[in-house]
Design a protein around this motif. Structure first.
Motif, PDB file in Angstrom:
ATOM      1  N   LYS A  73      21.263 136.350  11.777  1.00 43.86           N
ATOM      2  CA  LYS A  73      20.660 135.084  12.204  1.00 43.86           C
ATOM      3  C   LYS A  73      21.351 134.491  13.431  1.00 43.86           C
ATOM      4  CE  LYS A  73      18.952 132.272   9.118  1.00 43.86           C
ATOM      5  NZ  LYS A  73      18.861 131.286   8.042  1.00 43.86           N
ATOM      6  N   GLU A  74      22.570 134.946  13.729  1.00 42.07           N
ATOM      7  CA  GLU A  74      23.322 134.382  14.850  1.00 42.07           C
ATOM      8  C   GLU A  74      23.262 135.240  16.108  1.00 42.07           C
ATOM      9  OE1 GLU A  74      27.288 133.282  13.795  1.00 42.07           O
ATOM     10  OE2 GLU A  74      26.635 132.325  11.935  1.00 42.07           O
ATOM     11  N   ILE A  75      22.563 136.344  16.060  1.00 41.55           N
ATOM     12  CA  ILE A  75      22.482 137.243  17.216  1.00 41.55           C
ATOM     13  C   ILE A  75      21.352 136.774  18.125  1.00 41.55           C
ATOM     14  CG2 ILE A  75      22.129 139.610  17.989  1.00 41.55           C
ATOM     15  CD1 ILE A  75      24.664 139.173  16.341  1.00 41.55           C
TER      16      ILE A  75
ATOM     17  N   ILE B   4      25.454 145.707  13.816  1.00 36.66           N
ATOM     18  CA  ILE B   4      25.584 144.513  14.643  1.00 36.66           C
ATOM     19  C   ILE B   4      27.006 144.423  15.181  1.00 36.66           C
ATOM     20  CG2 ILE B   4      25.470 141.990  14.658  1.00 36.66           C
ATOM     21  CD1 ILE B   4      23.320 142.218  12.482  1.00 36.66           C
ATOM     22  N   PRO B   5      27.178 144.269  16.492  1.00 35.44           N
ATOM     23  CA  PRO B   5      28.515 144.186  17.070  1.00 35.44           C
ATOM     24  C   PRO B   5      29.315 143.016  16.495  1.00 35.44           C
ATOM     25  CG  PRO B   5      26.855 144.366  18.797  1.00 35.44           C
ATOM     26  CD  PRO B   5      26.140 144.159  17.500  1.00 35.44           C
ATOM     27  N   SER B   6      30.580 143.220  16.318  1.00 36.77           N
ATOM     28  CA  SER B   6      31.530 142.196  15.864  1.00 36.77           C
ATOM     29  C   SER B   6      31.234 141.666  14.469  1.00 36.77           C
ATOM     30  CB  SER B   6      31.599 141.031  16.848  1.00 36.77           C
ATOM     31  OG  SER B   6      31.968 141.480  18.131  1.00 36.77           O
ATOM     32  N   GLY B   7      30.361 142.306  13.720  1.00 33.59           N
ATOM     33  CA  GLY B   7      30.071 141.880  12.356  1.00 33.59           C
ATOM     34  C   GLY B   7      29.385 140.529  12.239  1.00 33.59           C
TER      35      GLY B   7
ATOM     36  N   ASP C  89      36.732 151.245  25.248  1.00 28.53           N
ATOM     37  CA  ASP C  89      35.832 150.190  24.787  1.00 28.53           C
ATOM     38  C   ASP C  89      34.360 150.593  24.830  1.00 28.53           C
ATOM     39  OD1 ASP C  89      37.985 148.432  24.361  1.00 28.53           O
ATOM     40  OD2 ASP C  89      37.978 147.861  26.477  1.00 28.53           O
ATOM     41  N   CYS C  90      34.074 151.882  24.891  1.00 27.94           N
ATOM     42  CA  CYS C  90      32.678 152.340  24.939  1.00 27.94           C
ATOM     43  C   CYS C  90      31.988 152.027  23.625  1.00 27.94           C
ATOM     44  CB  CYS C  90      32.624 153.840  25.177  1.00 27.94           C
ATOM     45  SG  CYS C  90      33.148 154.324  26.828  1.00 27.94           S
ATOM     46  N   ARG C  91      30.692 151.813  23.705  1.00 30.02           N
ATOM     47  CA  ARG C  91      29.900 151.551  22.499  1.00 30.02           C
ATOM     48  C   ARG C  91      28.605 152.333  22.607  1.00 30.02           C
ATOM     49  NH1 ARG C  91      28.693 148.730  18.108  1.00 30.02           N
ATOM     50  NH2 ARG C  91      26.595 147.910  17.906  1.00 30.02           N
TER      51      ARG C  91
END
Length: 88
Positions: free
Chosen positions: A18-20, A11-14, A3-5
């Motif tokens: 505007k929602e980040i 943007i994570p999870s697509g 699960d490394c990033r």
């Protein structure tokens, strides 16, 4: 490891941009006095608001030397956090 990033501009999870949620931490170090008061006023009383309607807040790590405690009290009464910047 599975699960490394790594850092990047995607943007994570697509999620839509505007929602980040964004987090900006403002901290200031050492004396509060007339030399820096105008800067604090400009940054913290700009009229900008978070989506919840609140203005920006900061943490002040205050040292005793060169500090105007009346100005510190004003910052505290406006909801800013005051911390002690010690020598040891």
């Amino acid at each position: 490891m599975p699960d490394c990033r790594c850092g990047g501009s995607d943007i994570p999870s697509g999620l839509p941009a505007k929602e980040i949620p964004q987090l900006v931490m403002l901290t200031f170090d050492d004396g509060v006095n007339d030399l820096n008061w105008e800067l604090y006023e400009e940054l913290l009383n700009s009229g900008k608001k978070n989506p919840n309607g609140c203005g920006p807040k900061a943490t002040f790590y205050v040292s005793h030397e060169w500090t105007n405690y009346g100005q510190v009290q004003t910052l505290y009464s406006r909801g800013h956090e005051i911390a002690s910047h010690t020598i040891s």
